[in-house]
Scaffold this motif. Sequence first.
Motif, PDB file in Angstrom:
ATOM      1  N   ALA A   1     -26.364 -18.985  23.713  1.00  0.00           N
ATOM      2  CA  ALA A   1     -27.580 -18.169  23.707  1.00  0.00           C
ATOM      3  C   ALA A   1     -28.038 -17.874  22.278  1.00  0.00           C
ATOM      4  CB  ALA A   1     -27.336 -16.870  24.471  1.00  0.00           C
ATOM      5  N   TYR A   2     -27.072 -17.614  21.397  1.00  0.00           N
ATOM      6  CA  TYR A   2     -27.390 -17.284  20.006  1.00  0.00           C
ATOM      7  C   TYR A   2     -27.984 -18.473  19.257  1.00  0.00           C
ATOM      8  CZ  TYR A   2     -26.434 -16.405  15.040  1.00  0.00           C
ATOM      9  OH  TYR A   2     -26.545 -16.278  13.675  1.00  0.00           O
ATOM     10  N   ALA A   3     -27.444 -19.674  19.520  1.00  0.00           N
ATOM     11  CA  ALA A   3     -27.839 -20.842  18.709  1.00  0.00           C
ATOM     12  C   ALA A   3     -28.830 -21.751  19.405  1.00  0.00           C
ATOM     13  CB  ALA A   3     -26.584 -21.644  18.337  1.00  0.00           C
ATOM     14  N   PHE A   4     -29.116 -21.513  20.684  1.00  0.00           N
ATOM     15  CA  PHE A   4     -29.913 -22.470  21.463  1.00  0.00           C
ATOM     16  C   PHE A   4     -31.288 -22.714  20.845  1.00  0.00           C
ATOM     17  CE2 PHE A   4     -32.749 -23.764  24.888  1.00  0.00           C
ATOM     18  CZ  PHE A   4     -32.015 -24.773  25.493  1.00  0.00           C
ATOM     19  N   LYS A   5     -32.011 -21.664  20.572  1.00  0.00           N
ATOM     20  CA  LYS A   5     -33.366 -21.802  20.040  1.00  0.00           C
ATOM     21  C   LYS A   5     -33.365 -22.512  18.689  1.00  0.00           C
ATOM     22  CE  LYS A   5     -37.569 -19.153  19.083  1.00  0.00           C
ATOM     23  NZ  LYS A   5     -38.180 -17.794  19.077  1.00  0.00           N
ATOM     24  N   ALA A   6     -32.399 -22.176  17.853  1.00  0.00           N
ATOM     25  CA  ALA A   6     -32.319 -22.796  16.527  1.00  0.00           C
ATOM     26  C   ALA A   6     -32.006 -24.286  16.638  1.00  0.00           C
ATOM     27  CB  ALA A   6     -31.248 -22.100  15.695  1.00  0.00           C
ATOM     28  N   VAL A   7     -31.108 -24.651  17.556  1.00  0.00           N
ATOM     29  CA  VAL A   7     -30.759 -26.058  17.735  1.00  0.00           C
ATOM     30  C   VAL A   7     -31.959 -26.841  18.244  1.00  0.00           C
ATOM     31  CG1 VAL A   7     -29.359 -27.666  19.099  1.00  0.00           C
ATOM     32  CG2 VAL A   7     -28.295 -25.640  18.088  1.00  0.00           C
ATOM     33  N   MET A   8     -32.647 -26.312  19.242  1.00  0.00           N
ATOM     34  CA  MET A   8     -33.780 -27.024  19.834  1.00  0.00           C
ATOM     35  C   MET A   8     -34.941 -27.164  18.855  1.00  0.00           C
ATOM     36  SD  MET A   8     -32.571 -27.913  22.667  1.00  0.00           S
ATOM     37  CE  MET A   8     -34.047 -28.701  23.300  1.00  0.00           C
ATOM     38  N   SER A   9     -35.079 -26.194  17.951  1.00  0.00           N
ATOM     39  CA  SER A   9     -36.169 -26.264  16.969  1.00  0.00           C
ATOM     40  C   SER A   9     -35.780 -27.052  15.721  1.00  0.00           C
ATOM     41  CB  SER A   9     -36.599 -24.849  16.553  1.00  0.00           C
ATOM     42  OG  SER A   9     -35.540 -24.176  15.890  1.00  0.00           O
ATOM     43  N   GLY A  10     -34.490 -27.365  15.591  1.00  0.00           N
ATOM     44  CA  GLY A  10     -34.024 -28.125  14.437  1.00  0.00           C
ATOM     45  C   GLY A  10     -33.823 -27.314  13.191  1.00  0.00           C
ATOM     46  N   ARG A  11     -33.705 -25.987  13.332  1.00  0.00           N
ATOM     47  CA  ARG A  11     -33.522 -25.124  12.165  1.00  0.00           C
ATOM     48  C   ARG A  11     -32.208 -24.359  12.299  1.00  0.00           C
ATOM     49  NH1 ARG A  11     -38.901 -24.009  13.528  1.00  0.00           N
ATOM     50  NH2 ARG A  11     -38.302 -21.934  14.288  1.00  0.00           N
ATOM     51  N   ILE A  12     -31.111 -25.078  12.245  1.00  0.00           N
ATOM     52  CA  ILE A  12     -29.826 -24.412  12.416  1.00  0.00           C
ATOM     53  C   ILE A  12     -29.248 -24.050  11.043  1.00  0.00           C
ATOM     54  CG2 ILE A  12     -29.317 -25.578  14.594  1.00  0.00           C
ATOM     55  CD1 ILE A  12     -27.387 -27.378  13.140  1.00  0.00           C
ATOM     56  N   SER A  13     -28.546 -22.945  11.029  1.00  0.00           N
ATOM     57  CA  SER A  13     -27.867 -22.501   9.813  1.00  0.00           C
ATOM     58  C   SER A  13     -26.396 -22.870   9.901  1.00  0.00           C
ATOM     59  CB  SER A  13     -28.017 -20.981   9.662  1.00  0.00           C
ATOM     60  OG  SER A  13     -27.306 -20.321  10.712  1.00  0.00           O
ATOM     61  N   ARG A  14     -25.699 -22.674   8.808  1.00  0.00           N
ATOM     62  CA  ARG A  14     -24.257 -22.936   8.802  1.00  0.00           C
ATOM     63  C   ARG A  14     -23.549 -22.023   9.813  1.00  0.00           C
ATOM     64  NH1 ARG A  14     -20.905 -25.703   5.369  1.00  0.00           N
ATOM     65  NH2 ARG A  14     -22.672 -26.111   3.978  1.00  0.00           N
ATOM     66  N   THR A  15     -24.054 -20.818   9.973  1.00  0.00           N
ATOM     67  CA  THR A  15     -23.468 -19.890  10.953  1.00  0.00           C
ATOM     68  C   THR A  15     -23.619 -20.425  12.368  1.00  0.00           C
ATOM     69  OG1 THR A  15     -23.969 -18.000   9.530  1.00  0.00           O
ATOM     70  CG2 THR A  15     -23.531 -17.531  11.851  1.00  0.00           C
ATOM     71  N   HIS A  16     -24.801 -20.990  12.667  1.00  0.00           N
ATOM     72  CA  HIS A  16     -25.012 -21.605  13.980  1.00  0.00           C
ATOM     73  C   HIS A  16     -24.011 -22.732  14.209  1.00  0.00           C
ATOM     74  CE1 HIS A  16     -29.355 -20.062  13.602  1.00  0.00           C
ATOM     75  NE2 HIS A  16     -28.786 -19.383  14.581  1.00  0.00           N
ATOM     76  N   GLY A  17     -23.860 -23.575  13.197  1.00  0.00           N
ATOM     77  CA  GLY A  17     -22.936 -24.695  13.317  1.00  0.00           C
ATOM     78  C   GLY A  17     -21.510 -24.234  13.544  1.00  0.00           C
TER      79      GLY A  17
END
Length: 450
Positions: free
Chosen positions: A289-305
């Motif tokens: 839930a925390y990383a889904f939007k960032a992954v789908m938009s292609g703007r992930i941070s190191r924290t997301h990873g």
Amino acid sequence: MVGLAPAFLALTFGLHITMVNLGIGLAWLVPYLKWRADRGEKDLEQVARSLMRFYAATYGVAGVFGTAFTVFLLSYYPGFIGFAGDIAMIPFGIAIVMIALHFFAISAFWYGWDRWSRGTHYFIGFLLGISALLIPLGFRAVFAFLNIPAGLGYDPAAKKFYLDVAAAILKNPTYIPLYVKSIVAAFTTTFLVVMGAYAYKYFIVNSEAEKQVSLKVARMMAKPAAVGLALMLLLGLWYAFSLENIPYKFNNVFATLGLKVGYGKAYYDVSWLFVLKMLLFLFQIVAVAYAFKAVMSGRISRTHGRILLYAGVAALLTVAAGEYLNAFSQYPFFVAVWPDVLAGHIQPTDLAKYGISIPASSLPEVVSKINSIVLLDKTPTVSKILQGLGIDKYFPEVNPVNEIAVEGSVVALTIGFLVFLLAAAAYLVFYILLRPSSPKKVEEAIAEEY
């Protein structure tokens, strides 16, 4: 506490089944990625190859620990192997045949890469996926049988057990829920592990081309991972409620948490393991839930990873915790319903609805027979459980674990062996999954695609 024998069995089985779950998902994911690469997405070719190498490594780890588990089981409880092999030969046979087919498919799919026609390669990939689903079809039948031995019969005249295979499948209330839940869990775990690995890989590779491929793979896995987590909530409830037919097992998991059936007492409380499993599962939901939007938009941070990588590890731990919960909730009995039958909580006549045909007059004979396949060891826990149920009278001479197998020197060698296997498995699996691909190959693939 359990004895050494169950502890070693649990360790080897947990590692085996965790890798098996990855294998089920990868058996479909790798051919799918190869198919997409052949249709024009050339950047997925290297991904498919990398995951195929990872798949081969996990299958090897699963095979090693599966063999170790089988050897340990035979060494510690030879009586159970003889009984189970006799009664459950058909589901065991299905699983063994499918294992052989699966091994052939893995070898042929890898060897045939860019050597055979696409049609042949896809057919081998189809065999790879189907055999991966049919292996647990046989083994989950065995596990469901260990819940409730549906279809089991006993002939007093011949003093022999027999099995009605149709009843074993159709009349076991735990079989279909267990199998479906296991398959969905395997795919969900695979999606989470691959998404986490590639989201983390995005930050450890230097090539911009490989960064984009890593992000693409993570994005591909995000939606099916989210759907799988939602399905697991429903399927987990389905299997849990199917266990209401087995008071001993259900109460050992849920009685302390306020959910009870029958007499409502936990004789071997594993509710803590259920809570641990739920916490691991909750972490996966929060991470996605925390990383889904960032992954789908292609703007992930190191924290997301990082958090997605941890979610993949949590998924693997959840698989192990679930298997341990399923196994230890019926400790120290191999067949979960037997303690309720022996204690009088379930009458032998009540078992007829499961296709079990054991005459009441033959119950002492049956008990004498199953005495040799109860997972007993010289621990106070086992004696306390037998006495608490009031069935210790059925076990005047406890058949403990094979004493030679738990001698000090043998245990020391076993621990050394397992430590070596664990270290080798961890290095092999994570090195293959996380190591960077050849930047040149990835850049060439992307240039060819665009």
